[in-house]
Design a protein around this motif. Structure first.
Motif, short mmCIF file in Angstrom:
data_model
loop_
_atom_site.label_atom_id
_atom_site.label_comp_id
_atom_site.label_asym_id
_atom_site.label_seq_id
_atom_site.Cartn_x
_atom_site.Cartn_y
_atom_site.Cartn_z
N ASP A 1 0.83 -1.21 0.00
CA ASP A 1 0.00 0.00 0.00
C ASP A 1 0.87 1.26 0.00
OD1 ASP A 1 -2.31 -1.45 -0.05
OD2 ASP A 1 -2.63 -1.40 2.12
N ARG A 2 1.97 1.23 0.74
CA ARG A 2 2.86 2.40 0.76
C ARG A 2 3.47 2.65 -0.61
NH1 ARG A 2 5.83 0.30 6.19
NH2 ARG A 2 4.11 0.67 7.65
N ARG B 1 2.11 1.87 -3.47
CA ARG B 1 1.06 2.43 -4.34
C ARG B 1 0.85 3.91 -4.05
NH1 ARG B 1 -1.31 -2.67 -2.75
NH2 ARG B 1 -1.23 -4.15 -4.50
N LYS B 2 0.92 4.29 -2.77
CA LYS B 2 0.79 5.71 -2.43
C LYS B 2 1.97 6.50 -3.00
CE LYS B 2 -1.74 4.98 1.90
NZ LYS B 2 -1.70 5.09 3.38
N GLU C 1 3.60 5.89 -5.74
CA GLU C 1 3.42 6.08 -7.18
C GLU C 1 2.47 7.25 -7.47
OE1 GLU C 1 2.04 2.29 -8.43
OE2 GLU C 1 4.04 1.36 -8.45
N GLN C 2 1.48 7.44 -6.59
CA GLN C 2 0.54 8.56 -6.78
C GLN C 2 1.19 9.91 -6.47
OE1 GLN C 2 -2.79 7.58 -4.28
NE2 GLN C 2 -3.32 5.72 -5.44
N ARG C 3 2.21 9.91 -5.64
CA ARG C 3 2.85 11.17 -5.21
C ARG C 3 4.28 11.29 -5.71
NH1 ARG C 3 1.71 11.91 1.12
NH2 ARG C 3 2.57 13.93 0.54
N LYS C 4 4.56 10.59 -6.79
CA LYS C 4 5.93 10.53 -7.29
C LYS C 4 6.48 11.91 -7.64
CE LYS C 4 8.80 8.13 -10.71
NZ LYS C 4 8.81 7.11 -11.80
N GLU D 1 6.04 14.68 -6.19
CA GLU D 1 6.13 15.60 -5.05
C GLU D 1 7.47 15.51 -4.33
OE1 GLU D 1 2.86 14.90 -2.48
OE2 GLU D 1 1.37 14.85 -4.09
N TYR E 1 12.90 9.45 -3.98
CA TYR E 1 11.87 8.48 -4.37
C TYR E 1 12.50 7.11 -4.63
CZ TYR E 1 8.10 6.29 -7.05
OH TYR E 1 7.14 5.44 -7.51
N ASP F 1 0.59 -5.65 -9.53
CA ASP F 1 0.40 -4.33 -10.14
C ASP F 1 1.52 -3.37 -9.78
OD1 ASP F 1 -0.57 -4.47 -7.43
OD2 ASP F 1 -1.37 -2.45 -7.70
#
Length: 362
Positions: free
Chosen positions: A29-30, A32-33, A35-38, A40, A46, A149
């Protein structure tokens, strides 16, 4: 009772399986989070965090792998018990159908039918409850975490030391740990047996300019030696020196890193390696602790694929020479017997990985 015993859940196995899968789910889950905030965070930050999480996932998978076989065995046993109970369920069900048929033929009245059905229905309910419990247990063991994924970076290659020999490679974390040890504790010299091709290449030197006239070297050396004898006061005879080092050898190296000269045949306690040509190489056992492995920091350095970087440790316990295996994959053997910890005696045959050594204690 036998059915319930056979289908009892292995609580310790299930708890460990669930715990590791929960940890894996949290890390997934971390990622995946991330990837959404890459966008930032800086790219190198990263990448570092993603690499850390990837290493954690791989470590969890390494712990899950040995549990998978036990899980599959337990599932197979549960499925076999469920199939057996299902087969047994057919018999009382057929008995109910037979009772209903006889009742329709007028063999007995409705009250007798209810009494006869009651016992059979209780047996059917009991079997169905056991089957339901097995189905619930099978659901517990089906807990898995899908990370297909997630695009993980490739496993990092070990970072080589700054030497020419590519066989001596360590992981970056080992290098970090080594520098932590250096900063937190004084460094004691360690005995090493570095490979012959570890010496750095000498820097190229410019060709000397031709001398105008040839020099008689022997004559110059003789005259200089004679002059020194006359100028210097007489000195007592020097103490006996050890044998001169091999060409290009140890006097030119920083001995603080490598510790000592290559192993040679010694008169004290030692591990003796007999090479194919019959030549013996002895690794001294002099300190309280002697580390055996393929890492360049080991006291007994043996560069062989079957030997772990930290394979085994020899130490003295109240004057008794002991050896302890450090969790190696290929094992440590004393006189052909695999050991975790054992005493060592004079002329014992010690095998680490595929390499045999003879113990000589004095």
């Amino acid at each position: 009772m036998s059915e319930e015993t056979n289908t009892a859940i292995d609580r310790e196995l299930f708890d460990r399986w669930s715990e590791l899968n929960e940890q894996k789910a949290q890390i997934a889950d971390r990622i995946r989070k991330m990837e959404q905030r890459k966008g930032e965070v800086k790219e190198h930050i990263y990448t570092k965090v993603l690499t850390d999480y990837s290493v954690q996932l791989r470590e969890i998978d390494e712990q899950l792998d040995p549990l998978k076989e036990r899980i599959e065995q337990k599932k197979e046993a549960l499925i076999a018990s469920r199939d057996e109970l299902t087969d047994r369920l057919n018999k009382p069900q057929d008995a109910l159908d037979e009772l209903d048929f006889r009742f329709e033929l007028g063999e007995f009245d409705e009250q007798a039918l209810k009494e006869k059905r009651a016992d059979i229905e209780r047996e059917i309910d009991h079997l169905k409850q056991q089957i339901a419990r097995i189905d619930e247990q099978l659901k517990l063991f089906d807990i898995t975490v899908d990370v297909s994924d997630i695009e993980l970076p490739p496993e990092p290659n070990p970072i080589p030391l700054d030497i020419d020999d590519p066989r001596h490679e360590v992981d970056q974390r080992d290098i970090d740990a080594m520098f932590d040890e250096i900063s937190n504790a004084p460094i004691e010299p360690e005995r090493q047996q570095p490979a012959k091709d570890m010496w750095p290449e000498p820097e190229p030197q410019p060709d000397p300019e031709p001398e105008p006239e040839p020099i008689e070297l022997n004559q110059v050396v003789s005259e200089a030696a004679e002059q020194l004898k006359q100028e210097l006061p007489a000195e007592p005879a020097p103490a006996e020196k050890p044998a001169s080092p091999a060409p290009g050898g140890w006097d030119d190296l920083d001995n603080e890193f490598f510790g000592s000269k290559p192993a040679a045949v010694v008169s004290g306690s030692a591990l003796v390696l007999v090479e194919p040509g019959g030549q013996e190489t002895a690794f001294p056992i002099e300190d309280d602790v002697t580390l055996i492995g393929s890492d360049i920091r080991c006291d007994v350095l043996i560069d062989e694929k079957s030997i772990e970087r930290k394979h085994a440790r020899i130490y003295f316990d109240k004057g008794t020479c002991m050896i302890k295996d450090l969790g190696s994959r290929n094992g440590t053997f004393v006189n052909g017997k695999k050991i975790k910890k054992s005493k060592l005696a004079h002329m014992d045959v010690l095998k680490v990985g595929n390499v045999k050594l003879t113990v000589r204690l004095h």
